[in-house]
Design a protein around this motif. Structure first.
Motif, mmCIF file in Angstrom:
data_model
loop_
_atom_site.group_PDB
_atom_site.id
_atom_site.type_symbol
_atom_site.label_atom_id
_atom_site.label_comp_id
_atom_site.label_asym_id
_atom_site.label_seq_id
_atom_site.Cartn_x
_atom_site.Cartn_y
_atom_site.Cartn_z
ATOM 1 N N PRO A 1 0.807 -1.231 0.000
ATOM 2 C CA PRO A 1 0.000 0.000 0.000
ATOM 3 C C PRO A 1 0.839 1.279 0.000
ATOM 4 O O PRO A 1 0.511 2.233 -0.699
ATOM 5 C CB PRO A 1 -0.836 -0.124 1.267
ATOM 6 N N ARG A 2 1.917 1.301 0.746
ATOM 7 C CA ARG A 2 2.764 2.497 0.798
ATOM 8 C C ARG A 2 3.390 2.775 -0.568
ATOM 9 O O ARG A 2 3.458 3.921 -1.016
ATOM 10 C CB ARG A 2 3.853 2.350 1.855
ATOM 11 N N ASP A 3 3.835 1.718 -1.253
ATOM 12 C CA ASP A 3 4.435 1.899 -2.585
ATOM 13 C C ASP A 3 3.400 2.411 -3.580
ATOM 14 O O ASP A 3 3.697 3.266 -4.410
ATOM 15 C CB ASP A 3 5.044 0.584 -3.079
ATOM 16 N N THR A 4 2.199 1.886 -3.505
ATOM 17 C CA THR A 4 1.137 2.358 -4.398
ATOM 18 C C THR A 4 0.814 3.821 -4.107
ATOM 19 O O THR A 4 0.631 4.618 -5.025
ATOM 20 C CB THR A 4 -0.131 1.502 -4.234
ATOM 21 N N ALA A 5 0.754 4.184 -2.832
ATOM 22 C CA ALA A 5 0.422 5.561 -2.451
ATOM 23 C C ALA A 5 1.461 6.556 -2.935
ATOM 24 O O ALA A 5 1.156 7.732 -3.119
ATOM 25 C CB ALA A 5 0.260 5.655 -0.937
ATOM 26 N N ARG A 6 2.677 6.100 -3.163
ATOM 27 C CA ARG A 6 3.723 7.003 -3.652
ATOM 28 C C ARG A 6 3.532 7.373 -5.123
ATOM 29 O O ARG A 6 4.062 8.375 -5.576
ATOM 30 C CB ARG A 6 5.094 6.361 -3.464
ATOM 31 N N VAL A 7 2.799 6.540 -5.852
ATOM 32 C CA VAL A 7 2.675 6.775 -7.293
ATOM 33 C C VAL A 7 1.237 6.951 -7.780
ATOM 34 O O VAL A 7 1.013 7.259 -8.942
ATOM 35 C CB VAL A 7 3.333 5.636 -8.096
ATOM 36 N N LEU A 8 0.266 6.747 -6.905
ATOM 37 C CA LEU A 8 -1.126 6.759 -7.338
ATOM 38 C C LEU A 8 -2.009 7.401 -6.277
ATOM 39 O O LEU A 8 -1.879 7.106 -5.094
ATOM 40 C CB LEU A 8 -1.582 5.313 -7.565
ATOM 41 N N ALA A 9 -2.894 8.277 -6.721
ATOM 42 C CA ALA A 9 -3.861 8.893 -5.817
ATOM 43 C C ALA A 9 -5.173 9.059 -6.566
ATOM 44 O O ALA A 9 -5.194 9.144 -7.792
ATOM 45 C CB ALA A 9 -3.361 10.250 -5.330
ATOM 46 N N ALA A 10 -6.250 9.081 -5.824
ATOM 47 C CA ALA A 10 -7.567 9.261 -6.431
ATOM 48 C C ALA A 10 -8.394 10.188 -5.564
ATOM 49 O O ALA A 10 -8.336 10.132 -4.337
ATOM 50 C CB ALA A 10 -8.271 7.918 -6.569
ATOM 51 N N LEU A 11 -9.157 11.006 -6.212
ATOM 52 C CA LEU A 11 -10.104 11.879 -5.531
ATOM 53 C C LEU A 11 -11.465 11.618 -6.157
ATOM 54 O O LEU A 11 -11.830 12.221 -7.158
ATOM 55 C CB LEU A 11 -9.715 13.352 -5.681
ATOM 56 N N PRO A 12 -12.206 10.645 -5.608
ATOM 57 C CA PRO A 12 -13.494 10.301 -6.211
ATOM 58 C C PRO A 12 -14.485 11.456 -6.123
ATOM 59 O O PRO A 12 -14.420 12.288 -5.218
ATOM 60 C CB PRO A 12 -13.984 9.099 -5.398
ATOM 61 N N GLN A 13 -15.394 11.483 -7.074
ATOM 62 C CA GLN A 13 -16.403 12.540 -7.112
ATOM 63 C C GLN A 13 -17.288 12.489 -5.880
ATOM 64 O O GLN A 13 -17.628 13.509 -5.307
ATOM 65 C CB GLN A 13 -17.247 12.380 -8.374
#
Length: 108
Positions: free
Chosen positions: A71-83
């Motif tokens: 999860p930490r590695d994913t959070a370093r490269v990917l973010a989402a702001l859902p509507q």
């Protein structure tokens, strides 16, 4: 960062919501998902940002399976702001921005 969606299928309660989606997006490209309500756009994006795990297929970022990444590695490269989102906590804007720094220790 390259995004590859390879044969992603999502099922829920016995219904197939998304079926065998394939998409390749090169680094720096801008892509829009367009379709009618209920066509699976949000469901597919939830698989990309790990809110859902597909029943079949894989989502890759630069060749790495996002669901196999820490999860930490994913959070370093990917973010989402859902509507649509609901927050159970009362955060200020500054606190929300500061949370985005959590996967990047030692950097300010």
């Amino acid at each position: 960062m390259r995004l590859d969606i390879e044969g992603v299928t999502v099922e829920a309660a016995g219904a197939r919501l998304v079926d065998d989606i394939r998409l390749a997006v090169d680094s720096g490209a801008f892509v829009g998902l367009v379709g009618p309500n209920g066509s699976g756009k949000s469901t597919l994006l939830r698989c990309v940002y790990r809110a859902l795990r597909p029943a079949a297929g894989v989502v890759r970022l630069d060749g790495d399976d996002v669901h196999a990444m820490a999860p930490r590695d994913t959070a370093r490269v990917l973010a989402a702001l859902p509507q649509e989102s609901s927050a159970e906590f009362d955060f200020t804007v500054a606190e929300v921005v500061a949370m985005g720094r959590l996967p990047h220790p030692g950097r300010t």
